[in-house]
Design a protein around this motif. Structure first.
Motif, PDB file in Angstrom:
ATOM      1  N   GLU A   1      -5.241 -33.649 -16.691  1.00  0.00           N
ATOM      2  CA  GLU A   1      -5.270 -33.175 -15.304  1.00  0.00           C
ATOM      3  C   GLU A   1      -4.243 -32.070 -15.049  1.00  0.00           C
ATOM      4  O   GLU A   1      -4.328 -31.350 -14.049  1.00  0.00           O
ATOM      5  CB  GLU A   1      -5.018 -34.338 -14.338  1.00  0.00           C
ATOM      6  N   HIS A   2      -3.276 -31.932 -15.951  1.00  0.00           N
ATOM      7  CA  HIS A   2      -2.266 -30.882 -15.771  1.00  0.00           C
ATOM      8  C   HIS A   2      -2.867 -29.484 -15.848  1.00  0.00           C
ATOM      9  O   HIS A   2      -2.230 -28.515 -15.434  1.00  0.00           O
ATOM     10  CB  HIS A   2      -1.155 -31.033 -16.810  1.00  0.00           C
ATOM     11  N   THR A   3      -4.068 -29.354 -16.381  1.00  0.00           N
ATOM     12  CA  THR A   3      -4.716 -28.040 -16.442  1.00  0.00           C
ATOM     13  C   THR A   3      -5.536 -27.746 -15.183  1.00  0.00           C
ATOM     14  O   THR A   3      -6.152 -26.685 -15.088  1.00  0.00           O
ATOM     15  CB  THR A   3      -5.637 -27.937 -17.676  1.00  0.00           C
ATOM     16  N   ILE A   4      -5.537 -28.665 -14.219  1.00  0.00           N
ATOM     17  CA  ILE A   4      -6.241 -28.484 -12.957  1.00  0.00           C
ATOM     18  C   ILE A   4      -5.218 -28.070 -11.895  1.00  0.00           C
ATOM     19  O   ILE A   4      -4.137 -28.664 -11.817  1.00  0.00           O
ATOM     20  CB  ILE A   4      -6.962 -29.780 -12.544  1.00  0.00           C
ATOM     21  N   PRO A   5      -5.487 -27.055 -11.078  1.00  0.00           N
ATOM     22  CA  PRO A   5      -4.536 -26.639 -10.047  1.00  0.00           C
ATOM     23  C   PRO A   5      -4.108 -27.811  -9.174  1.00  0.00           C
ATOM     24  O   PRO A   5      -4.939 -28.646  -8.774  1.00  0.00           O
ATOM     25  CB  PRO A   5      -5.320 -25.596  -9.254  1.00  0.00           C
ATOM     26  N   GLU A   6      -2.833 -27.880  -8.861  1.00  0.00           N
ATOM     27  CA  GLU A   6      -2.278 -29.042  -8.167  1.00  0.00           C
ATOM     28  C   GLU A   6      -2.967 -29.363  -6.834  1.00  0.00           C
ATOM     29  O   GLU A   6      -3.180 -30.546  -6.530  1.00  0.00           O
ATOM     30  CB  GLU A   6      -0.774 -28.851  -7.950  1.00  0.00           C
ATOM     31  N   PRO A   7      -3.350 -28.380  -6.010  1.00  0.00           N
ATOM     32  CA  PRO A   7      -4.012 -28.742  -4.742  1.00  0.00           C
ATOM     33  C   PRO A   7      -5.319 -29.513  -4.936  1.00  0.00           C
ATOM     34  O   PRO A   7      -5.745 -30.238  -4.037  1.00  0.00           O
ATOM     35  CB  PRO A   7      -4.275 -27.382  -4.090  1.00  0.00           C
ATOM     36  N   ALA A   8      -5.957 -29.362  -6.083  1.00  0.00           N
ATOM     37  CA  ALA A   8      -7.231 -30.056  -6.346  1.00  0.00           C
ATOM     38  C   ALA A   8      -7.044 -31.277  -7.236  1.00  0.00           C
ATOM     39  O   ALA A   8      -8.033 -31.894  -7.638  1.00  0.00           O
ATOM     40  CB  ALA A   8      -8.216 -29.093  -7.007  1.00  0.00           C
ATOM     41  N   ARG A   9      -5.808 -31.652  -7.495  1.00  0.00           N
ATOM     42  CA  ARG A   9      -5.519 -32.700  -8.468  1.00  0.00           C
ATOM     43  C   ARG A   9      -5.408 -34.066  -7.781  1.00  0.00           C
ATOM     44  O   ARG A   9      -4.330 -34.645  -7.624  1.00  0.00           O
ATOM     45  CB  ARG A   9      -4.219 -32.357  -9.214  1.00  0.00           C
ATOM     46  N   TYR A  10      -6.557 -34.618  -7.370  1.00  0.00           N
ATOM     47  CA  TYR A  10      -6.566 -35.954  -6.780  1.00  0.00           C
ATOM     48  C   TYR A  10      -7.955 -36.563  -6.932  1.00  0.00           C
ATOM     49  O   TYR A  10      -8.956 -35.861  -6.970  1.00  0.00           O
ATOM     50  CB  TYR A  10      -6.146 -35.917  -5.311  1.00  0.00           C
ATOM     51  N   THR A  11      -8.002 -37.889  -7.042  1.00  0.00           N
ATOM     52  CA  THR A  11      -9.269 -38.605  -7.195  1.00  0.00           C
ATOM     53  C   THR A  11      -9.500 -39.651  -6.114  1.00  0.00           C
ATOM     54  O   THR A  11     -10.541 -40.299  -6.087  1.00  0.00           O
ATOM     55  CB  THR A  11      -9.341 -39.303  -8.568  1.00  0.00           C
ATOM     56  N   LEU A  12      -8.526 -39.850  -5.233  1.00  0.00           N
ATOM     57  CA  LEU A  12      -8.653 -40.800  -4.127  1.00  0.00           C
ATOM     58  C   LEU A  12      -7.923 -40.197  -2.937  1.00  0.00           C
ATOM     59  O   LEU A  12      -6.863 -39.580  -3.098  1.00  0.00           O
ATOM     60  CB  LEU A  12      -8.034 -42.151  -4.482  1.00  0.00           C
ATOM     61  N   TYR A  13      -8.507 -40.372  -1.747  1.00  0.00           N
ATOM     62  CA  TYR A  13      -7.881 -39.860  -0.529  1.00  0.00           C
ATOM     63  C   TYR A  13      -7.447 -41.055   0.311  1.00  0.00           C
ATOM     64  O   TYR A  13      -8.274 -41.881   0.721  1.00  0.00           O
ATOM     65  CB  TYR A  13      -8.872 -38.988   0.239  1.00  0.00           C
ATOM     66  N   HIS A  14      -6.136 -41.177   0.535  1.00  0.00           N
ATOM     67  CA  HIS A  14      -5.591 -42.372   1.177  1.00  0.00           C
ATOM     68  C   HIS A  14      -4.506 -41.963   2.162  1.00  0.00           C
ATOM     69  O   HIS A  14      -3.572 -41.237   1.814  1.00  0.00           O
ATOM     70  CB  HIS A  14      -5.014 -43.319   0.121  1.00  0.00           C
ATOM     71  N   GLN A  15      -4.680 -42.418   3.414  1.00  0.00           N
ATOM     72  CA  GLN A  15      -3.722 -42.143   4.482  1.00  0.00           C
ATOM     73  C   GLN A  15      -3.370 -40.657   4.568  1.00  0.00           C
ATOM     74  O   GLN A  15      -2.213 -40.264   4.651  1.00  0.00           O
ATOM     75  CB  GLN A  15      -2.462 -42.996   4.295  1.00  0.00           C
ATOM     76  N   GLY A  16      -4.423 -39.855   4.505  1.00  0.00           N
ATOM     77  CA  GLY A  16      -4.262 -38.437   4.749  1.00  0.00           C
ATOM     78  C   GLY A  16      -3.807 -37.593   3.588  1.00  0.00           C
ATOM     79  O   GLY A  16      -3.578 -36.386   3.760  1.00  0.00           O
ATOM     80  N   ARG A  17      -3.677 -38.177   2.407  1.00  0.00           N
ATOM     81  CA  ARG A  17      -3.276 -37.340   1.276  1.00  0.00           C
ATOM     82  C   ARG A  17      -3.996 -37.781   0.006  1.00  0.00           C
ATOM     83  O   ARG A  17      -4.363 -38.948  -0.164  1.00  0.00           O
ATOM     84  CB  ARG A  17      -1.754 -37.381   1.067  1.00  0.00           C
ATOM     85  N   GLY A  18      -4.194 -36.817  -0.874  1.00  0.00           N
ATOM     86  CA  GLY A  18      -4.862 -37.100  -2.127  1.00  0.00           C
ATOM     87  C   GLY A  18      -3.943 -37.710  -3.151  1.00  0.00           C
ATOM     88  O   GLY A  18      -2.754 -37.348  -3.239  1.00  0.00           O
ATOM     89  N   GLN A  19      -4.472 -38.657  -3.931  1.00  0.00           N
ATOM     90  CA  GLN A  19      -3.707 -39.304  -4.989  1.00  0.00           C
ATOM     91  C   GLN A  19      -4.490 -39.219  -6.296  1.00  0.00           C
ATOM     92  O   GLN A  19      -5.705 -39.428  -6.313  1.00  0.00           O
ATOM     93  CB  GLN A  19      -3.435 -40.773  -4.653  1.00  0.00           C
ATOM     94  N   MET A  20      -3.789 -38.932  -7.377  1.00  0.00           N
ATOM     95  CA  MET A  20      -4.407 -38.873  -8.705  1.00  0.00           C
ATOM     96  C   MET A  20      -4.250 -40.241  -9.357  1.00  0.00           C
ATOM     97  O   MET A  20      -3.205 -40.558  -9.937  1.00  0.00           O
ATOM     98  CB  MET A  20      -3.741 -37.785  -9.549  1.00  0.00           C
ATOM     99  N   LEU A  21      -5.295 -41.082  -9.250  1.00  0.00           N
ATOM    100  CA  LEU A  21      -5.249 -42.445  -9.785  1.00  0.00           C
ATOM    101  C   LEU A  21      -6.137 -42.625 -11.009  1.00  0.00           C
ATOM    102  O   LEU A  21      -5.958 -43.582 -11.768  1.00  0.00           O
ATOM    103  CB  LEU A  21      -5.659 -43.461  -8.720  1.00  0.00           C
ATOM    104  N   ASP A  22      -7.097 -41.717 -11.193  1.00  0.00           N
ATOM    105  CA  ASP A  22      -8.035 -41.801 -12.314  1.00  0.00           C
ATOM    106  C   ASP A  22      -7.651 -40.712 -13.320  1.00  0.00           C
ATOM    107  O   ASP A  22      -7.593 -39.532 -12.959  1.00  0.00           O
ATOM    108  CB  ASP A  22      -9.465 -41.608 -11.824  1.00  0.00           C
ATOM    109  N   HIS A  23      -7.418 -41.112 -14.560  1.00  0.00           N
ATOM    110  CA  HIS A  23      -6.840 -40.194 -15.540  1.00  0.00           C
ATOM    111  C   HIS A  23      -7.668 -40.152 -16.819  1.00  0.00           C
ATOM    112  O   HIS A  23      -8.386 -41.106 -17.151  1.00  0.00           O
ATOM    113  CB  HIS A  23      -5.413 -40.623 -15.893  1.00  0.00           C
ATOM    114  N   ILE A  24      -7.530 -39.039 -17.528  1.00  0.00           N
ATOM    115  CA  ILE A  24      -7.987 -38.919 -18.910  1.00  0.00           C
ATOM    116  C   ILE A  24      -6.784 -38.484 -19.736  1.00  0.00           C
ATOM    117  O   ILE A  24      -6.227 -37.403 -19.512  1.00  0.00           O
ATOM    118  CB  ILE A  24      -9.136 -37.900 -19.062  1.00  0.00           C
ATOM    119  N   LEU A  25      -6.346 -39.348 -20.652  1.00  0.00           N
ATOM    120  CA  LEU A  25      -5.212 -39.064 -21.542  1.00  0.00           C
ATOM    121  C   LEU A  25      -5.749 -38.921 -22.958  1.00  0.00           C
ATOM    122  O   LEU A  25      -6.573 -39.721 -23.403  1.00  0.00           O
ATOM    123  CB  LEU A  25      -4.183 -40.192 -21.489  1.00  0.00           C
ATOM    124  N   ILE A  26      -5.250 -37.923 -23.687  1.00  0.00           N
ATOM    125  CA  ILE A  26      -5.758 -37.671 -25.042  1.00  0.00           C
ATOM    126  C   ILE A  26      -4.599 -37.534 -26.023  1.00  0.00           C
ATOM    127  O   ILE A  26      -3.498 -37.132 -25.652  1.00  0.00           O
ATOM    128  CB  ILE A  26      -6.636 -36.395 -25.087  1.00  0.00           C
TER     129      ILE A  26
END
Length: 325
Positions: free
Chosen positions: A255-280
Motif C-alpha cells: 500500500e506504500h505505493t498508493i498515494p496517501e489520500p487514497a490509502r484506506y479500506t474502511l471509513y469510520h467516524q469521518g476518516r479513512g483507515q487502512m485495515l486490509d493489507h497485502i504484505l509480500i
C-alpha cells in the motif's frame, strides 16, 4: 506468463437471506458482482464468507459461488477454512479462489502459538481460575502453482477491536457497567489479535527456514492500521528487530505505493483507515507492478443511519496488487 492480479476483499457477513429479509442476497450481489469483475483477479482472497446448508449435502459456499457467476472467477478452484467434518464453517470462512492449481491447503488455529492463560479481573462474579484465551479465527495457508512458481498465500482475518464480553459487565449489547471492564474487554481482544499475528509470523519464518527463496503473500483484514503492533509483528522490519541478518525475512506492505489520500479500506467516524493489507516478501518486489484500492464508494460504517438496508455492499474496500512472473 503475463500479469497476475492478487486481491483481498472482506465481503462483510456474506450469506443467504431469509425471504423478506433486507438487504437480500440478490440485492447485495447486484452491487458487489461489479466489484468482483473490476478486480480482474487471478487470485482472490475473501474474508467473512458464510456457509449455507442444503438438504443431504455438506455445508458449502453457495452464496459466494453465486456472487462469482459471470465473473472471471466463475468455476475457479476454491480453497477455504473447513471444520473437522470437512465442510465449511457456518460463519466467517477464509477463502482463496484461483484458476491456478492448489498444491496444498492448511489452516492454523493455535498450532504455533499456545493460547495464553488469563484470569479476568472485572468479571461478576469474580473468576477464580485462569482460562485459555484462544484464537477464534483460523489462518489459511494455500500454496499455488503459478506456471511453475510456487506462491505461498496466507489469508488472515485478525480479531476485531470490539471488546470481548466480560461476565456480568454488560447492561446490553452496547452498554458496559464499568469503564475498567470495557478496557479489559479491549485488552482480551488485543491478546487474541496478537496471538494470530504471532502465529502468522511464526508460519512465515517456518516457510523461509525451509526455503529462503520462498515467495509469500500475506493478505486479508488485519483490523489494524500499518503502524499498529499486529501489522508490525507480521512484517518483522529490521527497524524493529535491530538485526540486519533478518532483512530477507521482512515483509513489505504494497500500500506504500498508493498515494496517501487514497490509502484506506474502511471509513469510520469521518476518516479513512487502512485495515486490509497485502504484505509480500522482498523477493516479490522484482515481480511487483502496482496496486489499487477500490474505495470510491465507501460509506461511513459508524454513522447512525448507515444500516445494511441502505448499504447492501461491504463496508470494506478491496485491494488488488499486480505482479509479472
Amino acid at each position: 506468463m503475463g500479469e497476475v492480479r492478487i486481491a483481498t476483499f472482506n465481503l462483510e457477513n456474506f450469506d443467504e437471506t431469509k425471504p423478506g429479509e433486507l438487504p437480500s442476497l440478490d440485492e447485495r450481489i447486484a452491487l458487489m458482482r461489479p466489484q468482483i469483475a473490476r478486480l480482474r483477479a487471478d487470485v482472490a482472497c475473501f474474508q467473512e464468507t458464510h456457509g449455507q446448508e442444503r438438504p443431504g449435502e455438506k455445508r458449502d459456499l453457495h452464496a459466494l459461488k453465486k456472487l462469482l457467476e459471470g465473473t472471471n472467477l466463475d468455476g475457479a478452484n476454491i480453497a477455504s477454512t473447513r471444520t473437522q467434518n470437512d465442510e465449511v464453517f457456518d460463519e466467517r470462512n477464509l477463502v482463496v479462489v484461483s484458476h491456478f492449481p492448489v498444491l496444498s491447503r492448511e489452516q492454523l488455529l493455535n498450532e504455533l502459538v499456545e493460547a495464553p492463560l488469563y484470569r479476568t479481573l472485572t468479571a461478576l462474579p469474580p473468576e477464580q481460575e485462569p482460562r485459555k484465551i484462544g484464537i477464534e479465527r483460523p489462518i489459511l495457508h494455500v500454496r499455488l502453482d503459478i506456471d511453475g512458481t510456487v506462491l505461498h498465500v496466507i489469508n488472515v482475518h485478525l480479531k476485531s477491536k470490539i471488546p470481548t464480553d466480560i461476565d456480568g459487565q454488560k447492561i446490553d449489547n452496547f452498554t458496559w457497567r464499568a469503564a475498567d471492564a470495557w478496557a479489559e474487554g479491549v485488552f482480551i481482544s488485543s491478546m487474541k489479535r496478537m496471538s494470530q499475528a504471532l502465529e502468522v509470523r511464526r508460519l512465515i519464518d517456518q516457510i523461509l527456514t525451509d526455503d529462503p527463496a520462498a515467495r509469500i503473500v500475506v493478505l486479508g483484514d488485519f483490523n489494524a492500521t500499518p503502524d499498529e503492533v499486529p501489522v508490525l509483528a507480521i512484517r518483522g522490519s529490521v527497524e524493529d528487530t535491530g538485526n540486519g541478518a533478518l532483512a530477507g525475512r521482512v515483509l513489505v506492505p504494497i500500500e506504500h505505493t498508493i498515494p496517501e489520500p487514497a490509502r484506506y479500506t474502511l471509513y469510520h467516524q469521518g476518516r479513512g483507515q487502512m485495515l486490509d493489507h497485502i504484505l509480500i516478501t522482498r523477493n516479490l518486489l522484482a515481480n511487483y507492478r502496482g496496486s489499487e484500492i477500490h474505495n470510491e464508494l465507501l460509506h461511513d460504517e459508524s454513522a447512525a443511519f448507515a444500516v445494511d438496508k441502505k448499504y447492501p455492499e461491504s463496508d470494506h474496500a478491496p485491494v488488488v496488487a499486480t505482479f509479472v512472473f
